[in-house]
Design an enzyme around this catalytic site. Structure first.
Site, PDB file in Angstrom:
ATOM      1  N   GLU A 168       9.289  -4.167  13.093  1.00  0.00           N
ATOM      2  CA  GLU A 168       9.001  -3.072  12.170  1.00  0.00           C
ATOM      3  C   GLU A 168       7.741  -2.350  12.666  1.00  0.00           C
ATOM      4  OE1 GLU A 168       7.689  -4.070   8.121  1.00  0.00           O
ATOM      5  OE2 GLU A 168       8.801  -2.314   7.429  1.00  0.00           O
ATOM      6  N   GLU A 207      -4.974  -3.882  -1.941  1.00  0.00           N
ATOM      7  CA  GLU A 207      -6.421  -3.645  -1.848  1.00  0.00           C
ATOM      8  C   GLU A 207      -6.723  -2.401  -1.026  1.00  0.00           C
ATOM      9  OE1 GLU A 207      -4.520  -5.990  -0.645  1.00  0.00           O
ATOM     10  OE2 GLU A 207      -5.484  -7.252   0.866  1.00  0.00           O
ATOM     11  N   PHE A 246       0.805  -1.226   0.000  1.00  0.00           N
ATOM     12  CA  PHE A 246       0.000   0.000   0.000  1.00  0.00           C
ATOM     13  C   PHE A 246       0.837   1.274   0.000  1.00  0.00           C
ATOM     14  CE2 PHE A 246       0.910  -0.084   4.581  1.00  0.00           C
ATOM     15  CZ  PHE A 246       1.077   1.270   4.851  1.00  0.00           C
ATOM     16  N   CYS A 279       9.592   1.687   3.395  1.00  0.00           N
ATOM     17  CA  CYS A 279      10.465   0.554   3.745  1.00  0.00           C
ATOM     18  C   CYS A 279      11.879   1.055   4.002  1.00  0.00           C
ATOM     19  CB  CYS A 279      10.447  -0.497   2.661  1.00  0.00           C
ATOM     20  SG  CYS A 279      11.126   0.108   1.131  1.00  0.00           S
ATOM     21  N   LYS A 294      -1.160  -6.684  -9.463  1.00  0.00           N
ATOM     22  CA  LYS A 294      -2.145  -6.826  -8.369  1.00  0.00           C
ATOM     23  C   LYS A 294      -1.783  -5.771  -7.331  1.00  0.00           C
ATOM     24  CE  LYS A 294      -3.022  -8.175  -4.653  1.00  0.00           C
ATOM     25  NZ  LYS A 294      -3.438  -7.216  -3.582  1.00  0.00           N
ATOM     26  N   SER A 304       5.214  -7.046   3.425  1.00  0.00           N
ATOM     27  CA  SER A 304       5.781  -7.383   4.735  1.00  0.00           C
ATOM     28  C   SER A 304       6.573  -8.694   4.655  1.00  0.00           C
ATOM     29  CB  SER A 304       4.640  -7.517   5.742  1.00  0.00           C
ATOM     30  OG  SER A 304       3.729  -8.498   5.283  1.00  0.00           O
TER      31      SER A 304
HETATM   32  P1  NAD Z   1       1.405  -6.663   3.051  1.00  0.00           P
HETATM   33  O1  NAD Z   1       2.419  -7.746   3.158  1.00  0.00           O
HETATM   34  O2  NAD Z   1       0.297  -6.628   4.028  1.00  0.00           O
HETATM   35  O3  NAD Z   1       0.686  -6.707   1.599  1.00  0.00           O
HETATM   36  C1  NAD Z   1       1.423  -6.740   0.407  1.00  0.00           C
HETATM   37  C2  NAD Z   1       0.624  -7.505  -0.643  1.00  0.00           C
HETATM   38  O4  NAD Z   1       0.446  -8.850  -0.216  1.00  0.00           O
HETATM   39  C3  NAD Z   1      -0.766  -6.930  -0.900  1.00  0.00           C
HETATM   40  O5  NAD Z   1      -0.967  -6.886  -2.295  1.00  0.00           O
HETATM   41  C4  NAD Z   1      -1.705  -7.911  -0.217  1.00  0.00           C
HETATM   42  O6  NAD Z   1      -2.923  -8.079  -0.918  1.00  0.00           O
HETATM   43  C5  NAD Z   1      -0.934  -9.219  -0.238  1.00  0.00           C
HETATM   44  N1  NAD Z   1      -1.170 -10.052   0.949  1.00  0.00           N
HETATM   45  C6  NAD Z   1      -1.362  -9.627   2.228  1.00  0.00           C
HETATM   46  N2  NAD Z   1      -1.510 -10.684   3.057  1.00  0.00           N
HETATM   47  C7  NAD Z   1      -1.378 -11.798   2.295  1.00  0.00           C
HETATM   48  C8  NAD Z   1      -1.439 -13.206   2.558  1.00  0.00           C
HETATM   49  N3  NAD Z   1      -1.652 -13.659   3.794  1.00  0.00           N
HETATM   50  N4  NAD Z   1      -1.278 -14.063   1.530  1.00  0.00           N
HETATM   51  C9  NAD Z   1      -1.061 -13.608   0.274  1.00  0.00           C
HETATM   52  N5  NAD Z   1      -1.010 -12.296  -0.042  1.00  0.00           N
HETATM   53  C10 NAD Z   1      -1.165 -11.401   0.938  1.00  0.00           C
HETATM   54  O7  NAD Z   1       2.223  -5.296   3.038  1.00  0.00           O
HETATM   55  P2  NAD Z   1       1.665  -3.803   3.148  1.00  0.00           P
HETATM   56  O8  NAD Z   1       1.150  -3.573   4.536  1.00  0.00           O
HETATM   57  O9  NAD Z   1       0.764  -3.506   1.997  1.00  0.00           O
HETATM   58  O10 NAD Z   1       3.001  -2.957   2.910  1.00  0.00           O
HETATM   59  C11 NAD Z   1       3.864  -2.603   3.951  1.00  0.00           C
HETATM   60  C12 NAD Z   1       5.035  -3.563   4.038  1.00  0.00           C
HETATM   61  O11 NAD Z   1       5.737  -3.572   2.808  1.00  0.00           O
HETATM   62  C13 NAD Z   1       6.052  -3.145   5.086  1.00  0.00           C
HETATM   63  O12 NAD Z   1       6.483  -4.288   5.772  1.00  0.00           O
HETATM   64  C14 NAD Z   1       7.185  -2.546   4.259  1.00  0.00           C
HETATM   65  O13 NAD Z   1       8.463  -2.600   4.863  1.00  0.00           O
HETATM   66  C15 NAD Z   1       7.130  -3.404   3.050  1.00  0.00           C
HETATM   67  N6  NAD Z   1       7.767  -2.760   1.911  1.00  0.00           N
HETATM   68  C16 NAD Z   1       8.979  -3.232   1.528  1.00  0.00           C
HETATM   69  C17 NAD Z   1       9.645  -2.632   0.475  1.00  0.00           C
HETATM   70  C18 NAD Z   1      10.994  -3.129   0.048  1.00  0.00           C
HETATM   71  O14 NAD Z   1      11.468  -2.705  -0.979  1.00  0.00           O
HETATM   72  N7  NAD Z   1      11.631  -4.005   0.799  1.00  0.00           N
HETATM   73  C19 NAD Z   1       9.055  -1.549  -0.202  1.00  0.00           C
HETATM   74  C20 NAD Z   1       7.799  -1.112   0.211  1.00  0.00           C
HETATM   75  C21 NAD Z   1       7.162  -1.728   1.270  1.00  0.00           C
END
Ligand code: NAD
Length: 492
Positions: free
Chosen positions: A385, A179, A152, A284, A176, A229
C-alpha cells in the site's frame, strides 16, 4: 510568539486537560504551520472515560430508542449549520481539497440520518406458539461501552461510521481520533456538547498507541471498532479479541482498477485519475494499480499521462486546486522511497512527481502525480500500500488474467472494472475477491445504509461499519421463551 493550543479530552460531559507527559505537534500539511499540540493520554484517562461511560450507559439504555434518536436529529441540524467550518478544519489538518472535505462531512451526516432509523433497525423477532401456549422472541440490547479508534485520512467521517449507531442503540462511546488529525473531532465534540447528551454518553480521548492499548485492555469496554493500517488492525483485533471484546478492524488496501479495451476513454480517464490522485492517494478506496487488458493500454497510457500531468497541486483551501499535500514529511519520504524501489525493481517512470516546488508552499509535504508503468508482478511496488499519489500500470492479455492478478493479492478492500460489456462486468463482479466492487466507478464507497465491506487483509472481524452491520455489531441478542397458559400442556 503564542504557543499552539494544547488539545483537551472530553470525559463525563466536561472538557479536561490531560496529564500526558508527551504531546505531539499537529501540523498543517500544506504549510508546515503547527496548529496545536495533542496529548498522548495515559491509561488513567482511558480509565476515567471508560468508568464514566459505563456509569452513564446504565441510564442511557433505559431511555427509549425513539427518544435517544432525538439527540441525533439535533446533532444533524448542528452539523448542517457548521458544515463549512467542519470541512475547512478537515482541509487544514489533513490537506485534502475543500470539495473532498465537504464530501466527507456529507457522508458523516448521512450516517447520522440513517441511525435515526434505529427504532426500526433494532426491532426484534417474535414467534407465537412455538409449542402449545408458548411464545418465543428475540430482542436486541446494547453491548455496553464501545470505543472507536480512527485513522488520519477521514478525520470527520470515520468516527461517524460508528458513533451515531452506537449511541442510538443504547451504548455509550469513547472516540480516539488519529493523533495526526485530532482537530475536527474537537469541533464535533463542541457540537455534541451543545446537543446536551447526558454526561458520559460521548467521550473523547486523544492519544497514540499506548492510549489505544489501554482501550484494548480496559475491562469496562465491550466492543472496539478500528480503522487504520493492516499491521495495526491485526494487532487491535488480536489483543481486543484475546480480552474477550467484540472487534471490527478495517485495514489497508491496494486497490486495482481493470481497464478493458471497450471502456469509454474520456469518462474512464477522468474517473481513474480522480480515484488515484483524490486526497493525494490517501484514501483506503484510492486506486493504486491500473491493469490494462489486451490493447487497452495503447489509448489509455497517453490519456492517463495527460490527465495526471494536468492535475493542479496546491493548498486544498484554494479555488481550482485538485490535489493537496500528503500528511507528513515522513509520509512523503516513505512514498518517494517506494517510487525509487519500484524503479529499482524494473518499473518505468512515465511521470515523475517527486520533490516538486509548489510556489508559496515550500514547507508543505507535496508530491505531484506520479505514474510507473510496466510494474513487475509480485514486486514491492505492486503489492505494498503506497497511500500516496502514485499510479502503477500493469498489463495482462485477458479479463481472466486480470481477475487472477487481483485475486492473488493479499488485500480485498475494493476492485473496479471499466467496460461497456455487461457480460464482462458481471463476470468481474462474481469472481473478484474484494468487498467493495465498482463497475465504471473509481471509488466504490458504500452509502451509509450499506456496510463498508472490506475482505481479506483489509478487514478483521465479521460485521462491518455503517447501516445494519453497525446495528448488529452494537447490539447483543437475547432470546426469551415464554409461557402464560393456566393449564399445563404437553404435546409430542
Ligand atoms: P494507523 O494504523 O497508523 O493509525 C490508526 C490508529 O491506530 C490511530 O488512531 C493510531 O493512534 C493507532 N495506532 C497506530 N499505531 C499503533 C500501534 N502500534 N498500536 C496501537 N495503536 C496504534 O493508520 P493511519 O496512517 O492513521 O491511516 C491510514 C491507514 O488506514 C491506511 O492503511 C488506510 O488504508 C487505512 N484505512 C482503511 C480504511 C478502511 O475502511 N479499510 C479506511 C480509512 C483508512
Amino acid at each position: 510568539m503564542t504557543q499552539p493550543e494544547q488539545l483537551q479530552n472530553y470525559i463525563n460531559g466536561a472538557w479536561c486537560s490531560s496529564a500526558a507527559e508527551q504531546y505531539l505537534a499537529v501540523s498543517n500539511p500544506a504549510t508546515g504551520e503547527v496548529l496545536a499540540r495533542t496529548p498522548l493520554s495515559p491509561s488513567e484517562e482511558v480509565d476515567q472515560a471508560a468508568s464514566a461511560a459505563a456509569k452513564a450507559q446504565q441510564e442511557w439504555r433505559r431511555i427509549p430508542a425513539t427518544q435517544r434518536i432525538q439527540y441525533l436529529f439535533k446533532l444533524k441540524a448542528l452539523m448542517e449549520e457548521h458544515f463549512d467550518g467542519l470541512a475547512r478544519c478537515i482541509t487544514i489538518e489533513n490537506g485534502k481539497v475543500l470539495d473532498d472535505a465537504r464530501g466527507e462531512m456529507r457522508r458523516a451526516i448521512e450516517n447520522v440520518e440513517v441511525a435515526c432509523g434505529i427504532p426500526m433497525m433494532m426491532m426484534g423477532d417474535f414467534s407465537e406458539d412455538v409449542a402449545l401456549g408458548i411464545d418465543e422472541y428475540m430482542i436486541r440490547q446494547p453491548v455496553g461501552v464501545v470505543a472507536s479508534i480512527c485513522p488520519f485520512n477521514f478525520p470527520g467521517m470515520i468516527p461517524f461510521w460508528y458513533l451515531p449507531y452506537a449511541i442510538a442503540c443504547g451504548n455509550t462511546i469513547i472516540v480516539k481520533p488519529s493523533e495526526r488529525t485530532p482537530l475536527t473531532m474537537q469541533k464535533v465534540f463542541r457540537l455534541l456538547e451543545k446537543v446536551g447528551f447526558p454526561a458520559g454518553v460521548v467521550n473523547l480521548v486523544n492519544g497514540g498507541p499506548e492510549t489505544v492499548n489501554a482501550i484494548l485492555d480496559h475491562p469496562a469496554i465491550s466492543a472496539i471498532t478500528f480503522v487504520g493500517s493492516t499491521a495495526v488492525a491485526r494487532h487491535v483485533y488480536a489483543r481486543a479479541s484475546a480480552n474477550g471484546k467484540r472487534v471490527q478492524a478495517q485495514g489497508g488496501a491496494k486497490n486495482p482498477l481493470i481497464l478493458l479495451p471497450d471502456a469509454d476513454i474520456e469518462m474512464t480517464t477522468n474517473i481513474v485519475t480522480d480515484s488515484v490522485y483524490g486526497n493525494a492517494g490517501q484514501r483506503c478506496l484510492a486506486a493504486s494499480t491500473i491493469v490494462t487488458v489486451a490493447d487497452a493500454g495503447k489509448e489509455f497510457r497517453p490519456a492517463l499521462h495527460e490527465a495526471a500531468s494536468k492535475r493542479v497541486v496546491g493548498n486544498g483551501l484554494e479555488e481550482g486546486v485538485q490535489m493537496g499535500p500528503v500528511i507528513t514529511p515522513q509520509s512523503k519520504t516513505r512514498i518517494q522511497g517506494l517510487i525509487q524501489k519500484g524503479l529499482d525493481e524494473g518499473a518505468k517512470l512515465l511521470l515523475d512527481g517527486r520533490d516538486p516546488i509548489i510556489s508559496g508552499y515550500e514547507k508543505g509535504n507535496f508530491l505531484r502525480p506520479t505514474i510507473l508503468e510496466d510494474v513487475p508482478v509480485g514486486s514491492t511496488i505492486a503489492t505494498t500500500e503506497i497511500f500516496g499519489p502514485v499510479m502503477g500500470i500493469m498489463h495482462v492479455d485477458t479479463v481472466e488474467d486480470a481477475i487472477q492478478l487481483i485475486n492473488s493479492g493479499k488485500f480485498g478492500n475494493m476492485a473496479c472494472v471499466f467496460t461497456s460489456s455487461g457480460a464482462a462486468a458481471r463476470k468481474f463482479r462474481f469472481e473478484a475477491q474484494a468487498g467493495n466492487i465498482g463497475i465504471n466507478i473509481g471509488v466504490a464507497a458504500p452509502m451509509a445504509f450499506f456496510p463498508f465491506s472490506g475482505w481479506k487483509e483489509s478487514f478483521f472481524g465479521t460485521l462491518h461499519g455503517q447501516g445494519n452491520h453497525a446495528v448488529e455489531f452494537f447490539t447483543q441478542t437475547k432470546v426469551v421463551v415464554e409461557r402464560w397458559p393456566k393449564e399445563w400442556s404437553r404435546q409430542f
